[in-house]
Design an enzyme around this catalytic site. Structure first.
Site, PDB file in Angstrom:
ATOM      1  N   HIS A   2      21.868  15.569  15.185  1.00  0.00           N
ATOM      2  CA  HIS A   2      22.467  14.253  14.946  1.00  0.00           C
ATOM      3  C   HIS A   2      22.466  13.831  13.477  1.00  0.00           C
ATOM      4  O   HIS A   2      22.890  12.720  13.173  1.00  0.00           O
ATOM      5  CB  HIS A   2      21.718  13.173  15.740  1.00  0.00           C
ATOM      6  CG  HIS A   2      21.923  13.254  17.223  1.00  0.00           C
ATOM      7  ND1 HIS A   2      23.157  13.186  17.820  1.00  0.00           N
ATOM      8  CD2 HIS A   2      21.033  13.386  18.244  1.00  0.00           C
ATOM      9  CE1 HIS A   2      23.025  13.271  19.140  1.00  0.00           C
ATOM     10  NE2 HIS A   2      21.753  13.405  19.422  1.00  0.00           N
ATOM     11  N   GLU A  12      15.320  15.429  28.374  1.00  0.00           N
ATOM     12  CA  GLU A  12      16.085  14.201  28.174  1.00  0.00           C
ATOM     13  C   GLU A  12      17.279  14.120  29.117  1.00  0.00           C
ATOM     14  O   GLU A  12      18.226  13.388  28.845  1.00  0.00           O
ATOM     15  CB  GLU A  12      16.535  14.084  26.710  1.00  0.00           C
ATOM     16  CG  GLU A  12      17.290  15.275  26.167  1.00  0.00           C
ATOM     17  CD  GLU A  12      17.683  15.125  24.698  1.00  0.00           C
ATOM     18  OE1 GLU A  12      17.453  14.076  24.081  1.00  0.00           O
ATOM     19  OE2 GLU A  12      18.257  16.095  24.165  1.00  0.00           O
TER      20      GLU A  12
HETATM   21  C1  3PY Z   1      16.644  10.798  22.398  1.00  0.00           C
HETATM   22  O1  3PY Z   1      15.952   9.769  22.472  1.00  0.00           O
HETATM   23  O2  3PY Z   1      17.503  11.119  23.227  1.00  0.00           O
HETATM   24  C2  3PY Z   1      16.460  11.689  21.275  1.00  0.00           C
HETATM   25  O3  3PY Z   1      17.020  12.750  21.253  1.00  0.00           O
HETATM   26  C3  3PY Z   1      15.595  11.229  20.144  1.00  0.00           C
HETATM   27  O4  3PY Z   1      15.739  12.002  19.033  1.00  0.00           O
HETATM   28 MG    MG Z   2      18.557  12.988  22.618  1.00  0.00          MG
END
Ligand code: 3PY
Ligand code: MG
Length: 234
Positions: free
Chosen positions: A24, A127
């Site tokens: 990112h 995530e």
């Molecule tokens: C998230 O919070 O999804 C991240 O990848 C943080 O870097």
């Molecule tokens: Mg992330």
């Protein structure tokens, strides 16, 4: 930010490790090579978040001097097996060998493949909802060193709106559950904190790797604070 000098300034602050974010932070490979040189020169271990689960990106980051990688948006244990194998030389994986590279001090250092395999940190980001549902399987993948939580993507993927107290609580429960599972499997757990208060909270909850904030966020916050302080005395 895609700047070796910014990375160098941050590295001099004395952090235990730094994440160089190719997902990112607009950092391309040539900039990464320069960032890793200056960060490593300060003695700060650098871990690269690669843009995606691509073996070529993982191997190039390690060759350029990263002590490890964090691979984002993992959805299954099968993908984690691929990450671990890309980080390790045979017989543990299929990392390609090239000794005259920075990871071997351009040929001046001899490290056996098994010692190099041990030295590399293989990390994945937890995530996604799919990864959360397979967390036990993921944390038990042989050779995985680190499960790193991305709270922002995890909340998105699980359909949670953290501005609603009940959803924020649910996200906290998910984060704590991931940490418990990692501890059970003796895998390090980490999390992106986005500030000092969450960092202290997650450290007290047992997380061993904390990403406190981004360089861009720190710079922006400090610029805002100074500007408003000067304006308030106008
Ligand atoms: C998230 O919070 O999804 C991240 O990848 C943080 O870097
Ligand atoms: Mg992330």
């Amino acid at each position: 930010m895609p700047s070796p000098v910014v990375a160098e300034v941050v590295a001099h602050a004395g952090f235990d490790w730094m994440c160089i974010d190719m997902q990112h932070a607009y950092i391309g490979f040539e900039t990464l090579v320069n960032i890793l040189a200056v960060v490593t020169a300060t003695g700060t271990p650098a871990i690269v978040r690669v843009p995606w689960n691509e073996p070529g990106d993982i191997m190039r980051a390690l060759e350029a001097g990263a002590v490890g990688v964090i691979v984002p948006v993992i959805t299954s244990a099968t993908e984690v097996v691929d990450v671990v194998r890309a980080c390790r030389y045979p017989p543990d994986g299929y990392r390609s060998s090239a000794t005259p590279t920075r990871s071997f001090r351009h040929g001046f250092e001899r490290l056996s493949p098994s010692a190099a395999n041990q030295a590399v940190l293989a990390g994945v980001m937890l995530e996604t909802k799919e990864a959360y549902e397979s967390v036990d399987e993921i944390a038990s993948v042989r050779g995985l060193d680190l499960v790193f939580i991305g709270p922002e993507d995890l909340a998105l993927s699980a359909g949670l709106d953290v501005s609603i107290a009940a959803d924020a609580k649910k996200l906290d429960e998910m984060v704590n559950h991931i940490q418990t599972v990692c501890r059970k499997h003796d895998v390090m757990s980490g999390i992106f904190c986005g500030g000092a208060d969450p960092a202290v909270r997650w450290r007290n909850a047992g997380f061993s790797m904390l990403a406190l904030h981004t360089d861009a966020a720190l710079l922006g916050a400090s610029a805002r604070e100074m500007l408003s302080s000067v304006r308030s005395h106008a």
